[in-house]
Design an enzyme around this catalytic site. Structure first.
Site, PDB file in Angstrom:
ATOM      1  N   GLU A   3      12.478  -1.812   4.207  1.00 47.59           N
ATOM      2  CA  GLU A   3      12.402  -2.264   5.599  1.00 47.59           C
ATOM      3  C   GLU A   3      11.008  -1.869   6.108  1.00 47.59           C
ATOM      4  OE1 GLU A   3      15.837  -1.484   8.054  1.00 47.59           O
ATOM      5  OE2 GLU A   3      17.173  -1.421   6.330  1.00 47.59           O
ATOM      6  N   LYS A  59       7.837  -6.733   7.674  1.00 46.30           N
ATOM      7  CA  LYS A  59       8.023  -6.372   6.273  1.00 46.30           C
ATOM      8  C   LYS A  59       7.043  -7.081   5.344  1.00 46.30           C
ATOM      9  CE  LYS A  59      12.662  -7.138   6.851  1.00 46.30           C
ATOM     10  NZ  LYS A  59      14.095  -7.200   6.476  1.00 46.30           N
ATOM     11  N   ARG A 121      15.333  -7.784  -8.914  1.00 46.12           N
ATOM     12  CA  ARG A 121      16.159  -8.939  -8.542  1.00 46.12           C
ATOM     13  C   ARG A 121      15.359 -10.173  -8.165  1.00 46.12           C
ATOM     14  NH1 ARG A 121      20.820  -7.209  -4.494  1.00 46.12           N
ATOM     15  NH2 ARG A 121      21.164  -9.456  -4.624  1.00 46.12           N
TER      16      ARG A 121
END
Ligand SMILES: [Zn+2]
Length: 259
Positions: A3, A59, A121
């Site tokens: 974050e 971000k 991922r």
């Protein structure tokens, strides 16, 4: 997940790259390049360029060069690697190990040093000339007026609005829950229904909590964090917490003191 606090730490770590020239660009994962960017194109655009500044908006991490602006988005499990070291080793939702297969992008500098991104991922990405204007005001420096304007007239749950990077840039799931819990605001309430004093309270809370958790070590160090599990009670008043999905994300809140 990274974050605003984690990306701010990445920005600080990446500062060492300012003044360095890019000798080599490695883009082994074409899928990681966004907005139509190709591997050959990014190599040609950045090789030989000098890094002139490192910036962050929400971000989004940006490397300014004497050519294009390089944008890095970290998604859920993206990690920055600077000169072979990791500014943050443990990410709340990321694996606690590394794997060379997760290297998605890298810069090698003339005279040594490097900057790279690993992402297990692959939900992050790399782009040139990122659309900074699409982002709302940065959560670390947002003014009360900007917050009021971001919430004005909205029927969407306030939690969803705090997560909407076009409205307010930088907050993720953990920080949004922490801020609303501390400010005593129900995450399911429509943003547009907040009274003036509630907007002020939410604004003060955002501006206080972010530096505090930054000093503690990141977005997973909030006071609500220990209660983010089924059957937990509010750390403030002992009421069993509610667990709901709001804005597409698992949301913890206290039915007693969050209204
Ligand atoms: Zn409570």
């Amino acid at each position: 997940m990274p974050e605003i606090l984690e990306v701010e730490r990445y920005r600080q770590a990446a500062e060492v790259a300012v003044g360095r020239s890019i000798a080599e660009v490695s883009a082994p994962d074409a899928w990681f390049l966004k907005r139509g960017l190709g591997p050959d194109e990014v190599v040609a655009a950045l090789t030989g360029r000098k890094v002139t500044a490192v910036r962050r908006h929400g971000k989004l991490l940006m490397l300014d060069t004497d050519g294009p602006v390089l944008g890095l988005r970290f998604g859920m499990t993206g990690r920055l690697v600077v000169d072979g070291g990791m500014p943050i080793v443990d990410l709340e939702y990321g694996p606690d190990r590394t794997d060379p297969a997760w290297r998605r992008f890298g810069l090698t500098f003339e005279g040594g040093g490097s900057l790279a991104m690993d992402d297990a991922r692959r939900l992050g990405g790399i782009e040139l000339w990122p659309d900074e204007a699409a982002l709302g005001p940065d959560a670390l420096s947002i003014t009360r007026r900007q917050l009021a304007s971001a919430l004005s007239g909205l029927r969407a749950p306030i939690k969803a609005t705090l997560l909407d990077q076009h409205r307010i840039a930088g907050l993720g799931n953990l920080l949004a829950d922490e801020v609303l819990w501390r400010a005593g605001i129900d995450p399911a309430r429509a943003g547009g229904t907040l009274a003036d004093d509630e907007v002020s309270r939410l604004h003060r809370t955002i501006r206080r909590v972010l530096p505090q958790l930054m000093a503690r070590g990141g977005s997973h160090t909030g006071d609500l964090q220990v209660a983010r599990e089924r059957g937990a009670v509010c750390p403030r008043d002992g009421t069993p917490l509610e667990r709901r999905t709001i804005g597409g994300r698992t949301t913890y809140s206290c039915p007693a003191h969050q209204r």
